[in-house]
Motif scaffolding. Sequence first.
Motif, PDB file in Angstrom:
ATOM      1  N   ILE A 194     -60.513  -5.932 -12.303  1.00 59.29           N
ATOM      2  CA  ILE A 194     -61.100  -5.654 -10.986  1.00 59.29           C
ATOM      3  C   ILE A 194     -60.135  -4.803 -10.150  1.00 59.29           C
ATOM      4  O   ILE A 194     -60.524  -3.809  -9.532  1.00 59.29           O
ATOM      5  CB  ILE A 194     -61.434  -6.969 -10.261  1.00 59.29           C
ATOM      6  CG1 ILE A 194     -62.522  -7.728 -11.017  1.00 59.29           C
ATOM      7  CG2 ILE A 194     -61.865  -6.698  -8.813  1.00 59.29           C
ATOM      8  CD1 ILE A 194     -62.712  -9.165 -10.544  1.00 59.29           C
TER       9      ILE A 194
ATOM     10  N   ALA B  44     -60.649  -1.037  -8.735  1.00 59.15           N
ATOM     11  CA  ALA B  44     -60.512  -0.806  -7.300  1.00 59.15           C
ATOM     12  C   ALA B  44     -59.453   0.252  -7.004  1.00 59.15           C
ATOM     13  O   ALA B  44     -59.638   1.106  -6.125  1.00 59.15           O
ATOM     14  CB  ALA B  44     -60.157  -2.116  -6.598  1.00 59.15           C
TER      15      ALA B  44
ATOM     16  N   ARG C  96     -60.239   3.716  -5.088  1.00 55.06           N
ATOM     17  CA  ARG C  96     -59.456   4.139  -3.907  1.00 55.06           C
ATOM     18  C   ARG C  96     -58.876   5.541  -4.130  1.00 55.06           C
ATOM     19  O   ARG C  96     -58.891   6.388  -3.232  1.00 55.06           O
ATOM     20  CB  ARG C  96     -58.334   3.132  -3.679  1.00 55.06           C
ATOM     21  CG  ARG C  96     -57.182   3.583  -2.803  1.00 55.06           C
ATOM     22  CD  ARG C  96     -57.598   3.723  -1.345  1.00 55.06           C
ATOM     23  NE  ARG C  96     -56.453   4.062  -0.526  1.00 55.06           N
ATOM     24  CZ  ARG C  96     -55.924   5.279  -0.391  1.00 55.06           C
ATOM     25  NH1 ARG C  96     -56.447   6.292  -1.062  1.00 55.06           N
ATOM     26  NH2 ARG C  96     -54.896   5.496   0.399  1.00 55.06           N
TER      27      ARG C  96
ATOM     28  N   ILE D 196     -65.569  -2.492   0.917  1.00 54.19           N
ATOM     29  CA  ILE D 196     -65.541  -2.532  -0.548  1.00 54.19           C
ATOM     30  C   ILE D 196     -66.667  -3.444  -1.015  1.00 54.19           C
ATOM     31  O   ILE D 196     -66.851  -4.534  -0.467  1.00 54.19           O
ATOM     32  CB  ILE D 196     -64.201  -3.077  -1.083  1.00 54.19           C
ATOM     33  CG1 ILE D 196     -63.034  -2.236  -0.593  1.00 54.19           C
ATOM     34  CG2 ILE D 196     -64.213  -3.147  -2.610  1.00 54.19           C
ATOM     35  CD1 ILE D 196     -61.676  -2.828  -0.914  1.00 54.19           C
TER      36      ILE D 196
ATOM     37  N   ALA E 125     -67.814  -5.238  -4.525  1.00 53.11           N
ATOM     38  CA  ALA E 125     -67.420  -5.519  -5.907  1.00 53.11           C
ATOM     39  C   ALA E 125     -68.560  -6.255  -6.603  1.00 53.11           C
ATOM     40  O   ALA E 125     -68.868  -7.403  -6.260  1.00 53.11           O
ATOM     41  CB  ALA E 125     -66.147  -6.352  -5.946  1.00 53.11           C
TER      42      ALA E 125
ATOM     43  N   GLU F   2     -62.385 -10.907  -4.254  1.00 49.07           N
ATOM     44  CA  GLU F   2     -62.044 -10.165  -3.040  1.00 49.07           C
ATOM     45  C   GLU F   2     -60.561  -9.816  -3.012  1.00 49.07           C
ATOM     46  O   GLU F   2     -60.185  -8.673  -2.717  1.00 49.07           O
ATOM     47  CB  GLU F   2     -62.409 -10.975  -1.786  1.00 49.07           C
ATOM     48  CG  GLU F   2     -63.894 -11.184  -1.594  1.00 49.07           C
ATOM     49  CD  GLU F   2     -64.408 -12.444  -2.280  1.00 49.07           C
ATOM     50  OE1 GLU F   2     -63.640 -13.036  -3.074  1.00 49.07           O
ATOM     51  OE2 GLU F   2     -65.570 -12.810  -2.030  1.00 49.07           O
TER      52      GLU F   2
ATOM     53  N   SER G 184     -59.787  -7.124  -5.601  1.00 46.21           N
ATOM     54  CA  SER G 184     -60.304  -5.818  -5.198  1.00 46.21           C
ATOM     55  C   SER G 184     -59.434  -5.190  -4.120  1.00 46.21           C
ATOM     56  O   SER G 184     -59.078  -4.001  -4.189  1.00 46.21           O
ATOM     57  CB  SER G 184     -61.739  -5.955  -4.672  1.00 46.21           C
ATOM     58  OG  SER G 184     -62.603  -6.492  -5.642  1.00 46.21           O
TER      59      SER G 184
ATOM     60  N   ALA H 240     -56.846  -1.874  -4.176  1.00 48.40           N
ATOM     61  CA  ALA H 240     -57.003  -0.728  -3.280  1.00 48.40           C
ATOM     62  C   ALA H 240     -55.740  -0.473  -2.460  1.00 48.40           C
ATOM     63  O   ALA H 240     -55.346   0.670  -2.242  1.00 48.40           O
ATOM     64  CB  ALA H 240     -58.189  -0.960  -2.351  1.00 48.40           C
TER      65      ALA H 240
ATOM     66  N   CYS I 160     -64.382  -6.909   2.054  1.00 49.75           N
ATOM     67  CA  CYS I 160     -64.884  -6.877   0.680  1.00 49.75           C
ATOM     68  C   CYS I 160     -66.080  -7.814   0.507  1.00 49.75           C
ATOM     69  O   CYS I 160     -66.018  -8.995   0.860  1.00 49.75           O
ATOM     70  CB  CYS I 160     -63.786  -7.262  -0.302  1.00 49.75           C
ATOM     71  SG  CYS I 160     -64.281  -7.143  -2.041  1.00 49.75           S
TER      72      CYS I 160
ATOM     73  N   THR J 279     -68.796  -9.338  -2.357  1.00 47.11           N
ATOM     74  CA  THR J 279     -68.949  -9.523  -3.796  1.00 47.11           C
ATOM     75  C   THR J 279     -70.402  -9.829  -4.135  1.00 47.11           C
ATOM     76  O   THR J 279     -71.114 -10.482  -3.364  1.00 47.11           O
ATOM     77  CB  THR J 279     -68.053 -10.655  -4.321  1.00 47.11           C
ATOM     78  OG1 THR J 279     -68.439 -11.890  -3.708  1.00 47.11           O
ATOM     79  CG2 THR J 279     -66.594 -10.377  -4.007  1.00 47.11           C
TER      80      THR J 279
ATOM     81  N   ILE K 149     -67.249  -1.135  -8.785  1.00 48.86           N
ATOM     82  CA  ILE K 149     -66.583  -1.156  -7.487  1.00 48.86           C
ATOM     83  C   ILE K 149     -67.064   0.043  -6.683  1.00 48.86           C
ATOM     84  O   ILE K 149     -66.984   1.191  -7.139  1.00 48.86           O
ATOM     85  CB  ILE K 149     -65.043  -1.089  -7.626  1.00 48.86           C
ATOM     86  CG1 ILE K 149     -64.516  -2.275  -8.442  1.00 48.86           C
ATOM     87  CG2 ILE K 149     -64.388  -1.038  -6.252  1.00 48.86           C
ATOM     88  CD1 ILE K 149     -64.619  -3.615  -7.755  1.00 48.86           C
TER      89      ILE K 149
ATOM     90  N   MET L 115     -66.637   1.885  -2.841  1.00 45.40           N
ATOM     91  CA  MET L 115     -65.824   1.930  -1.625  1.00 45.40           C
ATOM     92  C   MET L 115     -66.425   2.932  -0.648  1.00 45.40           C
ATOM     93  O   MET L 115     -66.900   3.996  -1.055  1.00 45.40           O
ATOM     94  CB  MET L 115     -64.382   2.309  -1.952  1.00 45.40           C
ATOM     95  CG  MET L 115     -63.631   1.244  -2.722  1.00 45.40           C
ATOM     96  SD  MET L 115     -61.884   1.612  -2.876  1.00 45.40           S
ATOM     97  CE  MET L 115     -61.342   0.135  -3.775  1.00 45.40           C
TER      98      MET L 115
END
Length: 426
Positions: free
Chosen positions: A31, A35, A39, A49, A51, A76, A79, A83, A115, A117, A130, A132
Motif C-alpha cells: 500500500i 501511495a 504521490r 487519498i 485507498a 490509512e 497510505s 505519500a 485518507c 479506505t 490508490i 490522490m
Amino acid sequence: MSITQEQYFTYVSILKRELVPALGCTEPIAIAYAAAKAREILGDFPDKIVAECSGNIIKNAKGVIVPTTKNLKGIEAASIIGAVGGDPTRGLEVLSNVKEDDVEETRRLLEQNICETKILESPAKLHIIIKMYKGNNYSLVETIHTHTGIVRVEKNGEVLLDVPHDVEAEEDSDINYDLLNVEDIVEFANIVDISEVEEVLAKQIEYNTAIAKEGLRRPYGANVGATLLEVYGDDIKVRAKAMPAAGSDARMSGCELPVVINSGSGNQGMTASLPVVEYGRKLDCSDEKIYRALCISNLIAIYQKSGIGRLSAYCGAVSAAAGAGAGITYLYGGDLGQISQTITNTLANVSGIICDGAKSSCAAKIASSVDAAIVATMMSLRGKAFAPGDGIVKDNIQGTVDGVVRLAKEGMRETDDVVLKIMVEK
C-alpha cells in the motif's frame, strides 16, 4: 541429469525474483509503495487519498504495525506514510528513508482524515488502487497480483502505464512456475553452481537471522520466540521454532530491520530459511550444504504457493514449514523419497491452519508449523509415513500437493470471506 537446462535457469530466476528484501509486513508495504508512486505521479502533496484494497489486503494490513511508524496500524497509516516519506524506487523497502518528522506529519494527517479506505470488489486476492487528489489534479496507481506489480498509472485522465493483465489469474509472470516439481527441485539443489545463488541465499541468512535475534533481545508482540526458549530450553528443536517465531514477533510489531521474503511474505521467508540454518549449524554442515538445503526449502515453499496464490485463507507458514522440513531432511542426508515424505507428513498434519491476517499470533502459527515439519522429518528419516488414503494424502507427492492447493483455493474460499467479516466486525 533429469533436470533440463530450461528448468535449471528457471529455478535460478525464481530464487532471484522471490528472495528479495522487504521492510515490514508486505501488505501495508505494498500500500505504501503504491501511495509513494501515486504521490510521485501527482507531483504535489495530495489534499485527499482514496485507498481501495481487496479483502485479503485489508485482512493483512488491518492489525499489523506499519514499519518506521512506531505504533501506527492500518491502511490509512500505510497510505499516508507512503505519500509523506516513501521512496518508490526502493520497491518493498519503500519506507527505508522515513524520518521522525515524516511520522509526526503522518499522525497529523491521520487526525485530519485525509485518507478514505474502501473495499475493492475484485476476484484478485492482491489488488490495490490508490487515488490522490490535489485541487483539480489527480493521480491513480493500480497494483495487482504481486506487491509491486503496478499495472496502471494515470494522471488527470491520461494513461501513463497500462500493462495487460488478467484480473482472474493468480499472477502474470514471464517465468514458468509450472516447471517446479519436487524431484527436479532436489536435483537442482544437488547440481546448482552455488555462485549463481549464493548472493540471495547469503542475504536471506544474514537479514533473517538479524531480525530473529532482535526479536529475542527485545519485547515484541507476544514474545513467542523468547517464550519458547525460556520455557523449553536451547535444544535445536526449540531453536528451529524460536528463531522464525522471534523474527515474526519483531516484524509484526514494526521492527525496522528488513527480511528476505519468500512468495511475497517475510514470515514465510523466515520460516523457510531459519530452521534450515539452525539445523545446518547444529549438524556442522558446510556453507555449501546449507545453501543447497536452502534451495530445496525455498523452492518447495514457492512450488506450493505458486498453486495456492500469494494471499489466501490458507496459512502460508504451513507451506514454508514443509519446505523447511524438506531442507532439514536433506541436511540429514535424506533422499528424494524421504524429502517427499517429509512434505507429505507436514501437510497431513497442519494444513488446516487459517490465515486471519498479519499480526502477533503469526509467530505462534510459525512455531506450530515448524514443529510439525520437524516431526515430519524425524518420521521420514525413520521410514515412518502417513499412507495414501490417510485423509488428504495421495499416493505421490504431486497428488498430495495438488490436493492441498484445491483445499486452499476452493475449499477455503468461503472461509476467507467469513474470516474477513469476523475481523471487520465491531
